[in-house]
Design a protein around this motif. Structure first.
Motif, PDB file in Angstrom:
ATOM      1  N   LEU A 107       0.805  -1.216   0.000  1.00  0.00           N
ATOM      2  CA  LEU A 107       0.000   0.000   0.000  1.00  0.00           C
ATOM      3  C   LEU A 107       0.842   1.272   0.000  1.00  0.00           C
ATOM      4  O   LEU A 107       0.313   2.371   0.181  1.00  0.00           O
ATOM      5  N   GLY A 108       2.166   1.127  -0.188  1.00  0.00           N
ATOM      6  CA  GLY A 108       3.009   2.309  -0.353  1.00  0.00           C
ATOM      7  C   GLY A 108       3.859   2.702   0.836  1.00  0.00           C
ATOM      8  O   GLY A 108       4.574   3.714   0.778  1.00  0.00           O
ATOM      9  N   GLY A 109       3.819   1.934   1.925  1.00  0.00           N
ATOM     10  CA  GLY A 109       4.700   2.201   3.060  1.00  0.00           C
ATOM     11  C   GLY A 109       6.052   1.545   2.851  1.00  0.00           C
ATOM     12  O   GLY A 109       6.332   0.980   1.788  1.00  0.00           O
ATOM     13  N   SER A 110       6.914   1.607   3.867  1.00  0.00           N
ATOM     14  CA  SER A 110       8.238   1.001   3.740  1.00  0.00           C
ATOM     15  C   SER A 110       8.544   0.093   4.924  1.00  0.00           C
ATOM     16  O   SER A 110       8.074   0.314   6.041  1.00  0.00           O
ATOM     17  N   VAL A 111       9.351  -0.940   4.646  1.00  0.00           N
ATOM     18  CA  VAL A 111       9.718  -1.966   5.617  1.00  0.00           C
ATOM     19  C   VAL A 111      11.226  -2.124   5.603  1.00  0.00           C
ATOM     20  O   VAL A 111      11.865  -2.000   4.550  1.00  0.00           O
ATOM     21  N   GLY A 112      11.820  -2.400   6.759  1.00  0.00           N
ATOM     22  CA  GLY A 112      13.265  -2.629   6.820  1.00  0.00           C
ATOM     23  C   GLY A 112      13.657  -3.202   8.162  1.00  0.00           C
ATOM     24  O   GLY A 112      12.810  -3.495   9.011  1.00  0.00           O
ATOM     25  N   TRP A 113      14.948  -3.372   8.359  1.00  0.00           N
ATOM     26  CA  TRP A 113      15.450  -3.900   9.619  1.00  0.00           C
ATOM     27  C   TRP A 113      15.178  -2.908  10.739  1.00  0.00           C
ATOM     28  O   TRP A 113      15.432  -1.715  10.589  1.00  0.00           O
ATOM     29  N   ASN A 114      14.648  -3.405  11.842  1.00  0.00           N
ATOM     30  CA  ASN A 114      14.390  -2.539  12.988  1.00  0.00           C
ATOM     31  C   ASN A 114      15.721  -2.030  13.529  1.00  0.00           C
ATOM     32  O   ASN A 114      16.586  -2.828  13.888  1.00  0.00           O
ATOM     33  N   PRO A 115      15.925  -0.713  13.591  1.00  0.00           N
ATOM     34  CA  PRO A 115      17.218  -0.182  14.053  1.00  0.00           C
ATOM     35  C   PRO A 115      17.552  -0.552  15.495  1.00  0.00           C
ATOM     36  O   PRO A 115      18.718  -0.485  15.891  1.00  0.00           O
ATOM     37  N   GLN A 116      16.531  -0.966  16.266  1.00  0.00           N
ATOM     38  CA  GLN A 116      16.779  -1.365  17.654  1.00  0.00           C
ATOM     39  C   GLN A 116      16.958  -2.878  17.799  1.00  0.00           C
ATOM     40  O   GLN A 116      17.075  -3.371  18.911  1.00  0.00           O
ATOM     41  N   GLY A 117      16.981  -3.580  16.673  1.00  0.00           N
ATOM     42  CA  GLY A 117      17.232  -5.013  16.719  1.00  0.00           C
ATOM     43  C   GLY A 117      15.979  -5.847  16.890  1.00  0.00           C
ATOM     44  O   GLY A 117      14.853  -5.365  16.785  1.00  0.00           O
ATOM     45  N   LYS A 123       5.225  -9.001  25.328  1.00  0.00           N
ATOM     46  CA  LYS A 123       5.471  -7.581  25.569  1.00  0.00           C
ATOM     47  C   LYS A 123       4.168  -6.842  25.848  1.00  0.00           C
ATOM     48  O   LYS A 123       3.085  -7.275  25.462  1.00  0.00           O
ATOM     49  N   SER A 124       4.310  -5.691  26.505  1.00  0.00           N
ATOM     50  CA  SER A 124       3.166  -4.823  26.750  1.00  0.00           C
ATOM     51  C   SER A 124       3.093  -3.779  25.641  1.00  0.00           C
ATOM     52  O   SER A 124       4.083  -3.119  25.335  1.00  0.00           O
ATOM     53  N   LEU A 125       1.917  -3.662  25.030  1.00  0.00           N
ATOM     54  CA  LEU A 125       1.685  -2.704  23.960  1.00  0.00           C
ATOM     55  C   LEU A 125       0.800  -1.577  24.465  1.00  0.00           C
ATOM     56  O   LEU A 125      -0.122  -1.801  25.259  1.00  0.00           O
ATOM     57  N   ALA A 126       1.075  -0.373  23.994  1.00  0.00           N
ATOM     58  CA  ALA A 126       0.235   0.779  24.315  1.00  0.00           C
ATOM     59  C   ALA A 126      -0.720   1.032  23.163  1.00  0.00           C
ATOM     60  O   ALA A 126      -0.295   1.123  22.008  1.00  0.00           O
ATOM     61  N   ALA A 127      -1.999   1.131  23.466  1.00  0.00           N
ATOM     62  CA  ALA A 127      -2.994   1.431  22.438  1.00  0.00           C
ATOM     63  C   ALA A 127      -3.080   2.933  22.226  1.00  0.00           C
ATOM     64  O   ALA A 127      -2.925   3.727  23.161  1.00  0.00           O
ATOM     65  N   SER A 128      -3.328   3.345  20.991  1.00  0.00           N
ATOM     66  CA  SER A 128      -3.436   4.762  20.664  1.00  0.00           C
ATOM     67  C   SER A 128      -4.857   5.264  20.921  1.00  0.00           C
ATOM     68  O   SER A 128      -5.778   4.477  21.181  1.00  0.00           O
ATOM     69  N   GLU A 162      -3.616   4.478  10.110  1.00  0.00           N
ATOM     70  CA  GLU A 162      -3.701   4.910  11.507  1.00  0.00           C
ATOM     71  C   GLU A 162      -2.945   3.935  12.400  1.00  0.00           C
ATOM     72  O   GLU A 162      -3.116   2.716  12.258  1.00  0.00           O
ATOM     73  N   VAL A 163      -2.137   4.464  13.314  1.00  0.00           N
ATOM     74  CA  VAL A 163      -1.442   3.621  14.291  1.00  0.00           C
ATOM     75  C   VAL A 163      -2.406   3.300  15.422  1.00  0.00           C
ATOM     76  O   VAL A 163      -3.007   4.196  16.021  1.00  0.00           O
ATOM     77  N   LEU A 164      -2.550   2.006  15.725  1.00  0.00           N
ATOM     78  CA  LEU A 164      -3.474   1.565  16.770  1.00  0.00           C
ATOM     79  C   LEU A 164      -2.763   1.083  18.024  1.00  0.00           C
ATOM     80  O   LEU A 164      -3.344   1.102  19.109  1.00  0.00           O
ATOM     81  N   ALA A 165      -1.512   0.614  17.892  1.00  0.00           N
ATOM     82  CA  ALA A 165      -0.767   0.122  19.054  1.00  0.00           C
ATOM     83  C   ALA A 165       0.725   0.199  18.763  1.00  0.00           C
ATOM     84  O   ALA A 165       1.156   0.119  17.605  1.00  0.00           O
ATOM     85  N   SER A 166       1.514   0.333  19.837  1.00  0.00           N
ATOM     86  CA  SER A 166       2.958   0.498  19.675  1.00  0.00           C
ATOM     87  C   SER A 166       3.703  -0.002  20.897  1.00  0.00           C
ATOM     88  O   SER A 166       3.130  -0.204  21.972  1.00  0.00           O
ATOM     89  N   THR A 167       5.007  -0.217  20.699  1.00  0.00           N
ATOM     90  CA  THR A 167       5.950  -0.389  21.795  1.00  0.00           C
ATOM     91  C   THR A 167       7.074   0.609  21.559  1.00  0.00           C
ATOM     92  O   THR A 167       7.192   1.185  20.470  1.00  0.00           O
ATOM     93  N   VAL A 168       7.926   0.808  22.560  1.00  0.00           N
ATOM     94  CA  VAL A 168       9.058   1.720  22.392  1.00  0.00           C
ATOM     95  C   VAL A 168       9.948   1.226  21.254  1.00  0.00           C
ATOM     96  O   VAL A 168      10.452   2.012  20.442  1.00  0.00           O
TER      97      VAL A 168
END
Length: 242
Positions: A107-117, A123-128, A162-168
């Motif tokens: 859909l036009g986004g980008s994917v790559g190696w996570n810079p934090q490894g 894990k605990s996720l925070a909802a937006s 839309e971002v619905l959930a995230s971790t640091v």
């Protein structure tokens, strides 16, 4: 009632497959689907994608040991198919891990190696704020636990997502990608036992990357709200409410 289409993009570790079956069975068990209520298509092994989506209630795209950035031929064909489904409003779609990343790329986004490894474990996720009114995430609360294992991540989201959930470590753990499409980096189909199996199966590699498998196993546990996201997707799709 039309079955759920499961696009299988890889296979699990042999030891886990012997004990728990492979990816389609994990999704079926977690979503409460009986064998006649889903159809699995092994796209990474050359199975042909459906030419028509009318026979299915929704599509789920699984995880994989492959990397989206490899742009393998089967993966590119799947990305084109997914773009057609989402932009044409043909089928509700849920992409999981590799499927999440592939959907974003399509859909036009980008994917790559996570810079934090690598991220792995429960894990605990925070909802937006947007998650509160989302059909899948609206009952998850402001934070919930989920099973994770991935090295690549979504680096830039498609326009309008839309971002619905995230971790640091990964700010794009869950996305809404249109009226009928979602992507989750976490694994709602994993049981705690499967998650522990991945940690054990990759323990040497985790140590080499500076992680402690023993501590990860101590933190490993159930993630019922993450599983309910999958269950709500299937339930709403089969009921014609997506």
């Amino acid at each position: 009632m039309n079955p759920i289409l499961i696009l299988q993009t890889g296979t699990t570790l042999p030891r886990l497959a012997a004990r728990h079956g492979d990816f389609p069975m994990w999704f079926a068990r977690s979503a409460g689907l009986r064998r006649h209520e889903f159809v699995a298509v092994r796209v990474d092994a050359g199975d042909v994608l459906p030419t028509s989506s009318r026979a299915y209630a929704a599509a789920i795209v699984t995880g994989s040991a492959s990397m989206v950035t490899e742009r393998l031929p089967w993966s590119e064909r799947c990305a084109e198919w997914l773009s057609d489904q989402v932009l044409g409003m043909r089928l509700p779609v849920l992409g999981v891990c590799y499927g999440h990343q592939l959907l974003v790329q399509a859909l036009g986004g980008s994917v790559g190696w996570n810079p934090q490894g690598r991220q792995i474990g429960t894990k605990s996720l925070a909802a937006s704020a947007q998650a509160k009114t989302d059909p899948l995430f609206g009952m998850a609360g402001s934070a919930f636990r989920a099973q994770t294992t991935h090295q690549q991540s979504v680096l830039a989201i498609p326009q309008g997502a839309e971002v619905l959930a995230s971790t640091v470590q990964d700010p794009h753990q869950a996305l809404r990608l249109g009226e009928r499409a979602w992507g989750v980096q976490f694994h709602p189909e994993f049981s705690a036992g499967v998650m522990a199996g991945y940690i054990r199966g990759r323990s040497d590699r985790l140590r080499s990357e500076g992680m402690d498998p023993v501590q990860l196993l101590k933190e490993c546990g159930p993630a019922p709200e993450a599983r309910r996201v999958l269950q709500r997707f299937v339930s709403l799709a089969r009921g014609g409410r997506l």
